[in-house]
Motif scaffolding. Structure first.
Motif, PDB file in Angstrom:
ATOM      1  N   MET A 285      -0.266  12.286  -9.423  1.00  0.00           N
ATOM      2  CA  MET A 285      -1.071  13.480  -9.176  1.00  0.00           C
ATOM      3  C   MET A 285      -0.233  14.752  -9.190  1.00  0.00           C
ATOM      4  N   GLY A 286       1.092  14.640  -9.290  1.00  0.00           N
ATOM      5  CA  GLY A 286       1.912  15.832  -9.458  1.00  0.00           C
ATOM      6  C   GLY A 286       2.835  16.140  -8.317  1.00  0.00           C
ATOM      7  N   ILE A 287       2.991  15.246  -7.336  1.00  0.00           N
ATOM      8  CA  ILE A 287       3.904  15.475  -6.218  1.00  0.00           C
ATOM      9  C   ILE A 287       5.112  14.572  -6.399  1.00  0.00           C
ATOM     10  N   ASN A 288       6.319  15.175  -6.424  1.00  0.00           N
ATOM     11  CA  ASN A 288       7.556  14.422  -6.551  1.00  0.00           C
ATOM     12  C   ASN A 288       8.191  14.331  -5.171  1.00  0.00           C
ATOM     13  N   ARG A 289       8.212  13.128  -4.597  1.00  0.00           N
ATOM     14  CA  ARG A 289       8.740  12.961  -3.248  1.00  0.00           C
ATOM     15  C   ARG A 289      10.232  13.269  -3.171  1.00  0.00           C
ATOM     16  N   THR A 290      10.958  13.006  -4.245  1.00  0.00           N
ATOM     17  CA  THR A 290      12.398  13.264  -4.242  1.00  0.00           C
ATOM     18  C   THR A 290      12.677  14.752  -4.109  1.00  0.00           C
ATOM     19  N   GLU A 291      11.946  15.577  -4.857  1.00  0.00           N
ATOM     20  CA  GLU A 291      12.141  17.020  -4.781  1.00  0.00           C
ATOM     21  C   GLU A 291      11.728  17.560  -3.417  1.00  0.00           C
ATOM     22  N   ILE A 292      10.700  16.953  -2.803  1.00  0.00           N
ATOM     23  CA  ILE A 292      10.245  17.425  -1.484  1.00  0.00           C
ATOM     24  C   ILE A 292      11.319  17.178  -0.436  1.00  0.00           C
TER      25      ILE A 292
ATOM     26  N   SER B  27       0.820  -1.214   0.000  1.00  0.00           N
ATOM     27  CA  SER B  27       0.000   0.000   0.000  1.00  0.00           C
ATOM     28  C   SER B  27       0.855   1.264   0.000  1.00  0.00           C
ATOM     29  N   ALA B  28       2.016   1.231   0.686  1.00  0.00           N
ATOM     30  CA  ALA B  28       2.866   2.426   0.729  1.00  0.00           C
ATOM     31  C   ALA B  28       3.427   2.760  -0.649  1.00  0.00           C
ATOM     32  N   THR B  29       3.877   1.726  -1.378  1.00  0.00           N
ATOM     33  CA  THR B  29       4.384   1.955  -2.730  1.00  0.00           C
ATOM     34  C   THR B  29       3.285   2.454  -3.649  1.00  0.00           C
ATOM     35  N   PHE B  30       2.082   1.894  -3.521  1.00  0.00           N
ATOM     36  CA  PHE B  30       0.966   2.337  -4.347  1.00  0.00           C
ATOM     37  C   PHE B  30       0.637   3.808  -4.080  1.00  0.00           C
ATOM     38  N   ALA B  31       0.680   4.197  -2.781  1.00  0.00           N
ATOM     39  CA  ALA B  31       0.393   5.591  -2.439  1.00  0.00           C
ATOM     40  C   ALA B  31       1.447   6.528  -3.016  1.00  0.00           C
TER      41      ALA B  31
ATOM     42  N   GLU C   5      14.519  16.971  -0.930  1.00  0.00           N
ATOM     43  CA  GLU C   5      15.681  17.833  -1.167  1.00  0.00           C
ATOM     44  C   GLU C   5      15.407  19.258  -0.703  1.00  0.00           C
ATOM     45  N   ASN C   6      14.172  19.740  -0.870  1.00  0.00           N
ATOM     46  CA  ASN C   6      13.819  21.112  -0.498  1.00  0.00           C
ATOM     47  C   ASN C   6      13.004  21.086   0.795  1.00  0.00           C
ATOM     48  N   ASP C   7      13.649  20.724   1.895  1.00  0.00           N
ATOM     49  CA  ASP C   7      12.928  20.634   3.157  1.00  0.00           C
ATOM     50  C   ASP C   7      12.558  22.017   3.684  1.00  0.00           C
ATOM     51  N   GLY C   8      13.285  23.043   3.312  1.00  0.00           N
ATOM     52  CA  GLY C   8      13.006  24.364   3.855  1.00  0.00           C
ATOM     53  C   GLY C   8      11.803  25.024   3.232  1.00  0.00           C
ATOM     54  N   GLU C   9      11.344  24.593   2.073  1.00  0.00           N
ATOM     55  CA  GLU C   9      10.239  25.241   1.381  1.00  0.00           C
ATOM     56  C   GLU C   9       8.935  24.533   1.724  1.00  0.00           C
ATOM     57  N   PRO C  10       7.838  25.286   1.824  1.00  0.00           N
ATOM     58  CA  PRO C  10       6.540  24.650   2.094  1.00  0.00           C
ATOM     59  C   PRO C  10       6.124  23.796   0.901  1.00  0.00           C
ATOM     60  N   CYS C  11       5.728  22.554   1.154  1.00  0.00           N
ATOM     61  CA  CYS C  11       5.369  21.644   0.072  1.00  0.00           C
ATOM     62  C   CYS C  11       4.415  20.603   0.626  1.00  0.00           C
ATOM     63  N   GLY C  12       3.988  19.712  -0.232  1.00  0.00           N
ATOM     64  CA  GLY C  12       3.124  18.641   0.198  1.00  0.00           C
ATOM     65  C   GLY C  12       1.675  18.836  -0.190  1.00  0.00           C
ATOM     66  N   PHE C  13       1.315  19.955  -0.849  1.00  0.00           N
ATOM     67  CA  PHE C  13      -0.058  20.191  -1.253  1.00  0.00           C
ATOM     68  C   PHE C  13      -0.291  19.662  -2.670  1.00  0.00           C
ATOM     69  N   LEU C  14      -1.485  19.111  -2.890  1.00  0.00           N
ATOM     70  CA  LEU C  14      -1.814  18.592  -4.216  1.00  0.00           C
ATOM     71  C   LEU C  14      -2.094  19.739  -5.176  1.00  0.00           C
ATOM     72  N   PRO C  15      -1.706  19.605  -6.438  1.00  0.00           N
ATOM     73  CA  PRO C  15      -2.061  20.631  -7.431  1.00  0.00           C
ATOM     74  C   PRO C  15      -3.570  20.691  -7.629  1.00  0.00           C
ATOM     75  N   SER C  16      -4.035  21.763  -8.235  1.00  0.00           N
ATOM     76  CA  SER C  16      -5.477  21.945  -8.420  1.00  0.00           C
ATOM     77  C   SER C  16      -6.067  20.910  -9.384  1.00  0.00           C
TER      78      SER C  16
ATOM     79  N   ALA D 299      -5.063  17.751  -9.669  1.00  0.00           N
ATOM     80  CA  ALA D 299      -4.587  16.418  -9.279  1.00  0.00           C
ATOM     81  C   ALA D 299      -5.674  15.369  -9.473  1.00  0.00           C
ATOM     82  N   TRP D 300      -6.872  15.647  -8.941  1.00  0.00           N
ATOM     83  CA  TRP D 300      -7.948  14.660  -9.039  1.00  0.00           C
ATOM     84  C   TRP D 300      -8.452  14.535 -10.476  1.00  0.00           C
ATOM     85  N   GLN D 301      -8.286  15.608 -11.262  1.00  0.00           N
ATOM     86  CA  GLN D 301      -8.676  15.510 -12.678  1.00  0.00           C
ATOM     87  C   GLN D 301      -7.773  14.525 -13.415  1.00  0.00           C
ATOM     88  N   LYS D 302      -6.488  14.513 -13.072  1.00  0.00           N
ATOM     89  CA  LYS D 302      -5.562  13.548 -13.677  1.00  0.00           C
ATOM     90  C   LYS D 302      -5.949  12.113 -13.323  1.00  0.00           C
TER      91      LYS D 302
END
Length: 260
Positions: A75-82, A64-68, A84-95, A97-100
């Motif tokens: 849906m547009g979130i790259n975990r690798t970039e998140i 289930s973790a890999t599927f998530a 690397e950029n721990d100082g920037e606010p991130c983790g929100f889905l794009p507008s 996302a659910w359309q994709k």
């Protein structure tokens, strides 16, 4: 002896055992040794089958973790970039996302959704008007007592009969205990307390109170100032005279913590 280790997918003990058996087989010269080799092959093949089944089940297991993670990536979130950029606010889905996800699901689910009513089907017939029931005038208190339903009266009578039978049963137990050992005082708490039920303990104390009220038993304090109970009609055949002395009743407070 090493069955669990040989069944481990990361272990090569089964292969090493087979190679060792092949070397030993070159030196076989007796029938008993050949039989041992055949027995080892049967055991090794069973272990290999179990190991293959476990390996296959591990390969087909749903993670289930890999599927998530894959779903978030789609849906547009790259975990690798998140990371690397721990100082920037991130983790929100794009507008979008659910359309994709919807567009991807349409490729596999081409069936039209079924139509149903959330609150059931519509009724074409109008609802039937309820008949108005006129309330009867309240009777006086005296008439209300006389007009008590028979069913409720029977229930009260049956409750009284059950209480009377329970009181008689407890009296019989008390008399039996006293007659078996008249010289040993019967502890009141040992007699009424149910170690497994607080409610049952309260019921026992309630029923014993009827014995005290009717003069069938008495409670007194022993040398340690602890209450003991004994029947009044079983003391060497002497009948208890209810008018010989005054009877005192007390209220016992027992909390659940004290009962424990």
């Amino acid at each position: 002896e090493n069955r669990e280790e040989m069944l481990n997918a990361k272990s090569n003990r089964l292969t090493e055992a087979l190679e060792e058996a092949n070397k030993l087989f070159d030196e076989v010269c007796h029938a008993r040794e050949a039989a041992l080799d055949a027995q080892f092959l049967v055991l090794a093949s069973n272990l290999g089958k179990e190991k293959a089944n476990e390996l296959q089940s591990e390969m087909t297991a749903f993670d289930s973790a890999t599927f998530a993670e894959d779903l978030l990536t789609l849906m547009g979130i790259n975990r690798t970039e998140i990371e690397e950029n721990d100082g920037e606010p991130c983790g929100f889905l794009p507008s979008d996302a659910w359309q994709k996800i919807g567009e991807e699901a349409l490729k596999h689910l081409r069936r039209a959704p079924t139509f149903h009513y959330m609150l059931g089907s519509f009724k074409s017939d109008p609802p039937v008007a309820k008949q108005r029931i006129e309330r009867q005038k309240k009777a006086s208190r005296g008439e209300a007592k006389r007009a008590m339903p028979a069913q409720l009266k029977k229930m009260e009578e049956s409750h009284e009969e059950a209480t009377e039978k329970e009181v008689e049963r407890i009296l019989g137990i008390l008399q039996t205990l006293f007659e078996n050992d008249p010289d040993t005082p019967i502890s009141f708490f040992d007699f009424v307390i149910d170690p497994n039920s607080f409610a049952r303990t309260v019921e026992n104390m309630f029923h014993v109170s009827f014995l005290i009220r009717d003069g069938l038993a008495e409670i007194k304090l022993d040398d340690d100032e602890l209450p003991v109970i004994e029947p009044t009609k079983s003391r060497k055949g002497v009948e208890y005279n209810q008018e010989s002395g005054a009877r005192n009743q007390v209220v016992i407070s027992l909390t659940q913590q004290e009962w424990k």
